[in-house]
Enzyme design. Structure first.
Site, PDB file in Angstrom:
ATOM      1  N   GLY A 253     -30.508  96.715 -16.439  1.00  0.00           N
ATOM      2  CA  GLY A 253     -31.084  97.844 -17.917  1.00  0.00           C
ATOM      3  C   GLY A 253     -31.888  99.122 -16.857  1.00  0.00           C
ATOM      4  O   GLY A 253     -31.722 100.783 -18.401  1.00  0.00           O
TER       5      GLY A 253
ATOM      6  N   GLU B  54     -28.287 101.249 -17.181  1.00  0.00           N
ATOM      7  CA  GLU B  54     -28.518 101.888 -18.904  1.00  0.00           C
ATOM      8  C   GLU B  54     -29.903 103.219 -18.834  1.00  0.00           C
ATOM      9  O   GLU B  54     -28.384 103.882 -19.889  1.00  0.00           O
ATOM     10  CB  GLU B  54     -28.492 100.272 -19.765  1.00  0.00           C
ATOM     11  CG  GLU B  54     -27.965  99.705 -19.221  1.00  0.00           C
ATOM     12  CD  GLU B  54     -27.998  98.172 -20.202  1.00  0.00           C
ATOM     13  OE1 GLU B  54     -26.220  97.733 -20.944  1.00  0.00           O
ATOM     14  OE2 GLU B  54     -29.013  96.761 -20.415  1.00  0.00           O
TER      15      GLU B  54
ATOM     16  N   GLU C  63     -26.733  91.122 -14.937  1.00  0.00           N
ATOM     17  CA  GLU C  63     -26.203  90.114 -15.821  1.00  0.00           C
ATOM     18  C   GLU C  63     -25.654  89.049 -15.266  1.00  0.00           C
ATOM     19  O   GLU C  63     -26.403  88.097 -15.723  1.00  0.00           O
ATOM     20  CB  GLU C  63     -26.353  91.202 -16.738  1.00  0.00           C
ATOM     21  CG  GLU C  63     -27.217  92.237 -17.167  1.00  0.00           C
ATOM     22  CD  GLU C  63     -26.950  93.339 -16.259  1.00  0.00           C
ATOM     23  OE1 GLU C  63     -27.567  94.783 -16.787  1.00  0.00           O
ATOM     24  OE2 GLU C  63     -26.631  93.979 -15.705  1.00  0.00           O
TER      25      GLU C  63
END
Length: 268
Positions: A119, A122, A142
């Site tokens: 994340g 991201e 992930e």
């Protein structure tokens, strides 16, 4: 320098914001590695919404506290306790934050001061520009947790590096360094760790002096044009060009060019 905090009716537990010279520095402050939980996502959406409306802010830097991590991913402790319905709500909250940053009308620079994983990567990809420490590390880990990126990683990454490289990074989930990140054009610039924030500020200060409507139209044309066919993209560019051309800043910019002086832009 201005700090947005409780004194102006905003209560941020995990976010620090400093504003100076038309540049806001947003710091995620959740030591030691600044993981993203629901509260952080909510605060990110709130502060970027505030900064978008602040006429004294023309450019924004997003970074993490310390030199160890930009953001070391989502908070797995929180995620592991959620059922499917609760996870869907967290995805909604996180998606709102990522999209707010990606679609903000002002330029956003990620100052990647340490690891950017899952994340966190991201979050960096949602920014317009990325400056990384030479010690920064990156990964989409992930798959090793039995999940996939849920904050735009599968989509934003492939638009930057192509499907083949994107699948390699996503399928294996292995760590890569700042040199590979710049080779793949995931980051724009790599600097020594102690220079990350100053390098980001140097760029942000330059952007803060640009005509704000022209920058807004540039970001809109590039972002939206990436998702449409060429004919539609060219029409979007022409509409954005026309908007910029109708501004006082265009008149000032062209007059300054003819008169061989530095322009004074007003944002109108």
């Amino acid at each position: 320098m201005t700090t947005i905090n409780k004194e102006n009716n905003t209560n941020y537990q995990y976010i620090k914001v400093d504003i100076a010279s038309k540049v806001a520095v947003v710091t995620i402050d959740r030591p030691p590695v600044n993981p993203l939980n629901s509260a952080v996502f909510i605060e990110l959406t709130a502060i970027f919404s505030e900064l978008e409306q602040d006429k004294n802010v023309h450019a924004i830097i997003l970074t993490g506290n310390g030199q160890k991590a930009f953001v070391a991913g989502a908070d797995i402790h929180e995620m592991s306790s959620l059922n499917a319905a609760e996870m869907l709500e967290m995805n909604r909250v996180s998606g709102e934050a990522y999209n707010k940053i990606a679609n903000l009308s002002k330029p956003v620079i990620a100052a990647i001061n340490g690891v950017a994983l899952g994340g966190g990567l991201e979050l960096a990809l949602a920014c317009d520009l990325r400056i990384a420490s030479e010690r920064a590390k990156f990964a989409f880990p992930e798959v090793g947790l039995g999940i996939i990126p849920g904050g735009g990683g599968t989509q934003r990454l492939q638009k930057m590096v192509g499907q083949g490289i994107a699948k390699e990074l996503l399928f294996f989930g292995e760590m890569f360094d700042a040199q590979r990140a710049i080779d793949l054009q995931i980051v724009n610039k790599v600097v020594p760790v102690e220079e990350v924030l100053s390098a980001a500020k140097e760029w942000a200060l330059k952007l803060a002096e640009k005509p704000v409507i022209a920058l807004r139209m540039l970001k809109l044309a590039v972002n939206e044009g990436a998702n449409v066919d060429l004919t539609t993209g060219l029409a979007l560019e022409m509409a954005s060009f026309s908007t910029a051309f109708a501004t006082d800043d265009r008149i000032e910019g062209m007059a300054a060019f003819v008169e061989k002086r530095k322009p004074t832009f007003t944002g109108k």
